[in-house]
Design a protein around this motif. Structure first.
Motif, PDB file in Angstrom:
ATOM      1  N   GLN A  15      -1.810   8.903 -20.698  1.00  0.00           N
ATOM      2  CA  GLN A  15      -2.178   9.685 -19.503  1.00  0.00           C
ATOM      3  C   GLN A  15      -0.947   9.853 -18.600  1.00  0.00           C
ATOM      4  O   GLN A  15      -0.937   9.471 -17.448  1.00  0.00           O
ATOM      5  N   ARG A  16       0.116  10.394 -19.193  1.00  0.00           N
ATOM      6  CA  ARG A  16       1.396  10.434 -18.484  1.00  0.00           C
ATOM      7  C   ARG A  16       1.316  11.233 -17.177  1.00  0.00           C
ATOM      8  O   ARG A  16       1.852  10.825 -16.161  1.00  0.00           O
ATOM      9  N   GLY A  17       0.636  12.349 -17.217  1.00  0.00           N
ATOM     10  CA  GLY A  17       0.529  13.161 -15.993  1.00  0.00           C
ATOM     11  C   GLY A  17      -0.200  12.421 -14.890  1.00  0.00           C
ATOM     12  O   GLY A  17       0.245  12.416 -13.724  1.00  0.00           O
ATOM     13  N   ILE A  18      -1.337  11.809 -15.239  1.00  0.00           N
ATOM     14  CA  ILE A  18      -2.087  11.044 -14.237  1.00  0.00           C
ATOM     15  C   ILE A  18      -1.270   9.850 -13.748  1.00  0.00           C
ATOM     16  O   ILE A  18      -1.277   9.523 -12.562  1.00  0.00           O
ATOM     17  N   TYR A  19      -0.543   9.221 -14.692  1.00  0.00           N
ATOM     18  CA  TYR A  19       0.296   8.075 -14.309  1.00  0.00           C
ATOM     19  C   TYR A  19       1.354   8.481 -13.282  1.00  0.00           C
ATOM     20  O   TYR A  19       1.550   7.804 -12.257  1.00  0.00           O
ATOM     21  N   LEU A  20       2.038   9.591 -13.548  1.00  0.00           N
ATOM     22  CA  LEU A  20       3.088  10.049 -12.617  1.00  0.00           C
ATOM     23  C   LEU A  20       2.496  10.425 -11.262  1.00  0.00           C
ATOM     24  O   LEU A  20       3.095  10.145 -10.210  1.00  0.00           O
ATOM     25  N   LEU A  21       1.333  11.056 -11.265  1.00  0.00           N
ATOM     26  CA  LEU A  21       0.676  11.388  -9.994  1.00  0.00           C
ATOM     27  C   LEU A  21       0.282  10.119  -9.240  1.00  0.00           C
ATOM     28  O   LEU A  21       0.385  10.058  -8.010  1.00  0.00           O
ATOM     29  N   SER A  22      -0.154   9.097  -9.977  1.00  0.00           N
ATOM     30  CA  SER A  22      -0.521   7.827  -9.346  1.00  0.00           C
ATOM     31  C   SER A  22       0.703   7.181  -8.690  1.00  0.00           C
ATOM     32  O   SER A  22       0.626   6.676  -7.574  1.00  0.00           O
ATOM     33  N   ILE A  23       1.834   7.191  -9.406  1.00  0.00           N
ATOM     34  CA  ILE A  23       3.074   6.637  -8.857  1.00  0.00           C
ATOM     35  C   ILE A  23       3.481   7.398  -7.595  1.00  0.00           C
ATOM     36  O   ILE A  23       3.868   6.809  -6.585  1.00  0.00           O
ATOM     37  N   ALA A  24       3.375   8.737  -7.648  1.00  0.00           N
ATOM     38  CA  ALA A  24       3.727   9.559  -6.484  1.00  0.00           C
ATOM     39  C   ALA A  24       2.817   9.255  -5.302  1.00  0.00           C
ATOM     40  O   ALA A  24       3.267   9.192  -4.146  1.00  0.00           O
ATOM     41  N   ALA A  25       1.511   9.040  -5.587  1.00  0.00           N
ATOM     42  CA  ALA A  25       0.569   8.733  -4.507  1.00  0.00           C
ATOM     43  C   ALA A  25       0.911   7.399  -3.841  1.00  0.00           C
ATOM     44  O   ALA A  25       0.876   7.271  -2.615  1.00  0.00           O
ATOM     45  N   VAL A  26       1.260   6.401  -4.675  1.00  0.00           N
ATOM     46  CA  VAL A  26       1.608   5.082  -4.126  1.00  0.00           C
ATOM     47  C   VAL A  26       2.897   5.174  -3.306  1.00  0.00           C
ATOM     48  O   VAL A  26       2.978   4.665  -2.181  1.00  0.00           O
ATOM     49  N   MET A  27       3.898   5.830  -3.860  1.00  0.00           N
ATOM     50  CA  MET A  27       5.184   5.931  -3.158  1.00  0.00           C
ATOM     51  C   MET A  27       5.041   6.671  -1.832  1.00  0.00           C
ATOM     52  O   MET A  27       5.589   6.256  -0.807  1.00  0.00           O
ATOM     53  N   SER A  28       4.296   7.764  -1.855  1.00  0.00           N
ATOM     54  CA  SER A  28       4.136   8.538  -0.615  1.00  0.00           C
ATOM     55  C   SER A  28       3.369   7.749   0.431  1.00  0.00           C
ATOM     56  O   SER A  28       3.720   7.769   1.623  1.00  0.00           O
ATOM     57  N   SER A  29       2.333   7.023   0.026  1.00  0.00           N
ATOM     58  CA  SER A  29       1.571   6.239   1.003  1.00  0.00           C
ATOM     59  C   SER A  29       2.413   5.103   1.574  1.00  0.00           C
ATOM     60  O   SER A  29       2.332   4.799   2.770  1.00  0.00           O
ATOM     61  N   VAL A  30       3.249   4.464   0.712  1.00  0.00           N
ATOM     62  CA  VAL A  30       4.130   3.387   1.199  1.00  0.00           C
ATOM     63  C   VAL A  30       5.161   3.945   2.166  1.00  0.00           C
ATOM     64  O   VAL A  30       5.407   3.386   3.241  1.00  0.00           O
ATOM     65  N   PHE A  31       5.784   5.057   1.790  1.00  0.00           N
ATOM     66  CA  PHE A  31       6.782   5.679   2.668  1.00  0.00           C
ATOM     67  C   PHE A  31       6.162   6.038   4.017  1.00  0.00           C
ATOM     68  O   PHE A  31       6.738   5.767   5.076  1.00  0.00           O
ATOM     69  N   LEU A  32       5.005   6.653   3.984  1.00  0.00           N
ATOM     70  CA  LEU A  32       4.380   7.110   5.226  1.00  0.00           C
ATOM     71  C   LEU A  32       3.871   5.947   6.066  1.00  0.00           C
ATOM     72  O   LEU A  32       3.882   6.013   7.296  1.00  0.00           O
ATOM     73  N   LEU A  33       3.413   4.878   5.409  1.00  0.00           N
ATOM     74  CA  LEU A  33       3.006   3.693   6.163  1.00  0.00           C
ATOM     75  C   LEU A  33       4.175   3.140   6.965  1.00  0.00           C
ATOM     76  O   LEU A  33       4.056   2.862   8.166  1.00  0.00           O
ATOM     77  N   HIS A  34       5.321   3.000   6.316  1.00  0.00           N
ATOM     78  CA  HIS A  34       6.499   2.465   7.007  1.00  0.00           C
ATOM     79  C   HIS A  34       7.074   3.465   7.996  1.00  0.00           C
ATOM     80  O   HIS A  34       7.571   3.089   9.057  1.00  0.00           O
ATOM     81  N   PHE A  35       6.996   4.752   7.633  1.00  0.00           N
ATOM     82  CA  PHE A  35       7.483   5.783   8.553  1.00  0.00           C
ATOM     83  C   PHE A  35       6.659   5.804   9.841  1.00  0.00           C
ATOM     84  O   PHE A  35       7.213   5.902  10.945  1.00  0.00           O
ATOM     85  N   SER A  36       5.341   5.704   9.728  1.00  0.00           N
ATOM     86  CA  SER A  36       4.488   5.708  10.918  1.00  0.00           C
ATOM     87  C   SER A  36       4.759   4.481  11.787  1.00  0.00           C
ATOM     88  O   SER A  36       4.785   4.580  13.021  1.00  0.00           O
ATOM     89  N   TYR A  37       5.003   3.337  11.134  1.00  0.00           N
ATOM     90  CA  TYR A  37       5.343   2.145  11.923  1.00  0.00           C
ATOM     91  C   TYR A  37       6.692   2.326  12.613  1.00  0.00           C
ATOM     92  O   TYR A  37       6.862   1.937  13.773  1.00  0.00           O
ATOM     93  N   SER A  38       7.654   2.930  11.917  1.00  0.00           N
ATOM     94  CA  SER A  38       8.968   3.170  12.519  1.00  0.00           C
ATOM     95  C   SER A  38       8.855   4.074  13.741  1.00  0.00           C
ATOM     96  O   SER A  38       9.490   3.837  14.773  1.00  0.00           O
ATOM     97  N   LEU A  39       8.034   5.123  13.600  1.00  0.00           N
ATOM     98  CA  LEU A  39       7.822   6.007  14.746  1.00  0.00           C
ATOM     99  C   LEU A  39       7.173   5.262  15.899  1.00  0.00           C
ATOM    100  O   LEU A  39       7.556   5.429  17.059  1.00  0.00           O
ATOM    101  N   TYR A  40       6.189   4.451  15.576  1.00  0.00           N
ATOM    102  CA  TYR A  40       5.504   3.681  16.619  1.00  0.00           C
ATOM    103  C   TYR A  40       6.483   2.738  17.320  1.00  0.00           C
ATOM    104  O   TYR A  40       6.499   2.653  18.551  1.00  0.00           O
ATOM    105  N   GLN A  41       7.305   2.044  16.543  1.00  0.00           N
ATOM    106  CA  GLN A  41       8.275   1.130  17.141  1.00  0.00           C
ATOM    107  C   GLN A  41       9.273   1.875  18.014  1.00  0.00           C
ATOM    108  O   GLN A  41       9.591   1.450  19.130  1.00  0.00           O
ATOM    109  N   SER A  42       9.782   2.995  17.503  1.00  0.00           N
ATOM    110  CA  SER A  42      10.730   3.795  18.280  1.00  0.00           C
ATOM    111  C   SER A  42      10.098   4.301  19.567  1.00  0.00           C
ATOM    112  O   SER A  42      10.707   4.283  20.640  1.00  0.00           O
TER     113      SER A  42
END
Length: 400
Positions: A15-42
């Motif tokens: 399920q390579r396509g689904i796997y890659l989409l899953s990885i992208a979903a995890v990476m984007s959520s992690v990035f945005l979680l930390h980005f939102s905290y960075s904005l809040y701290q700033s």
């Protein structure tokens, strides 16, 4: 564990396509979680750096008087200069009418000095619907601390501008108050102020002059030095800008507001909006992973049924699938955090002054706990419901 790794390997290959989409979903959520905290701290650091504890604004009156005597003595006098046009009570009333309802609601009281018979009378009052009213805050302060005799003005007396006054309380027989003595009647029941007879309703020891309602004084009487606005909470840039504009419009060159470094409300609104959007996108990204994993489980229906027939309990199956999710997402999470710390934060620091170049290990662990606890709860509910649907299965016409 070997079986879990085998399932992940099959997921990656079959399920390579689904796997890659899953990885992208995890990476984007992690990035945005930390980005939102960075904005809040700033945002919080910038807010603290810009904000002031001051809950007042002071309008400085520019027109000068000729001073006689010591301002701390009762014989102090201020003489209006010929040819100088001073800000008057009438100008003050025009200023108050121009203020918005939102501004007025945040004003606790207003104070100024009115020049009466070359003597500065301090007057404190409130503002409501653009009109001068009695200040309940000032009344309570005087009543609690500086009113040894009598009472304060009523709201009606203040509204109607009735000639009532608080006389200065004489603390000792040796105390001399030449100005007060010159305007006080022999029976000590009245004061003659601005050519009118004021009935004494109480005594105070706050100032060297009587306290009278500003509404009782003629509108053409000039003000001295300041118009002070006290607020219910710390001043913000919108209030400062509004008062500055109104002062310029109504008083012109006769008054000014000192420069103040106050929070930029537009920037605060922008920060809040960006933080909310980032959090929402992070949540959607996390849900996308759940949906994609649900799709993966859908493809494994036969395997799930076989495991259930062989006696695997639902609880053990849930634990196995959760372990698969952890093994699948943990390396991606660590990689995402590494990339964010090494590259994204440095790029952000050029746009946001108060974003740190790196966070502490403790902070990263806290964000990790928030992400995984919330994600696993959602996954637990999703997987449990999926397995519940497989609880009653038909095999060869029978029921299990």
């Amino acid at each position: 564990m070997r079986y879990i790794l085998r399932n992940i390997r099959l997921f990656m290959t079959n399920q390579r396509g689904i796997y890659l989409l899953s990885i992208a979903a995890v990476m984007s959520s992690v990035f945005l979680l930390h980005f939102s905290y960075s904005l809040y701290q700033s945002f919080m650091k910038e807010k603290d750096a810009q904000s002031v504890e001051a809950d007042w604004l002071d309008v400085e009156l520019q027109d000068l008087y000729t001073q006689k005597g010591d301002p701390n003595d009762s014989d102090y006098r201020i003489i209006p200069r010929k040819g100088t046009k001073y800000v008057t009570i009438k100008d003050l009333k025009r200023l108050l009418k121009k203020l918005s309802e939102e501004f007025q609601k945040e004003v606790l009281d207003v104070g100024t000095e009115v020049v009466v018979d070359n003597v500065p009378y301090i007057c404190w009052f409130g503002v409501e619907n653009g009109e001068i009213v009695m200040s309940k805050q000032y009344r309570d302060n005087i009543t609690a601390h500086s009113l040894p005799e009598g009472r304060f003005f009523t709201e009606e007396e203040y509204k109607e501008g009735l000639p009532v006054a608080l006389d200065e309380a004489i603390m000792s027989k040796s105390q001399k108050t030449p100005y007060i003595d010159s305007i006080r009647s022999k029976d000590r029941k009245y004061l003659t102020i601005a050519g009118k007879k004021y009935r004494i309703i109480g005594k105070h020891f706050t100032y060297d002059q009587p306290i009278v309602p500003i509404t009782s004084l003629p509108e053409d009487y000039p003000l001295h030095e300041f118009i002070n606005f006290d607020f219910t909470k710390s001043v913000n840039s919108l209030q400062y800008t509004e008062l500055k504009d109104v002062v310029e419009e109504t008083l012109g060159d006769h008054a000014s507001l000192p420069d103040m470094d106050l929070p930029d409300m537009d920037k605060i609104y922008l920060y809040n909006t960006m933080i909310i959007i980032a959090v929402l996108i992070a949540v959607v990204s996390a849900l996308n992973f759940v949906i994609l994993y649900q799709y993966f489980l859908e493809k494994r229906q036969e395997e799930i049924r076989a495991m259930r027939i062989c006696g695997m309990k639902r609880r053990r199956a849930v634990v196995m699938f959760l372990a698969e999710c952890v093994c699948l997402t943990l390396p991606v999470y660590v990689l995402s955090v590494f990339l964010y710390d090494r590259f994204a934060l440095r790029m952000m620091s050029s746009f946001y002054t108060y974003v740190d170049d790196h966070y502490s290990l403790k902070l990263y662990l806290e964000l990790f706990a928030i992400y995984y606890i919330s994600s696993l709860i959602i996954l637990l509910v999703s997987i449990w419901r999926r397995l519940q649907g497989e609880g009653r299965m038909r095999i060869g016409g029978g029921r299990v």
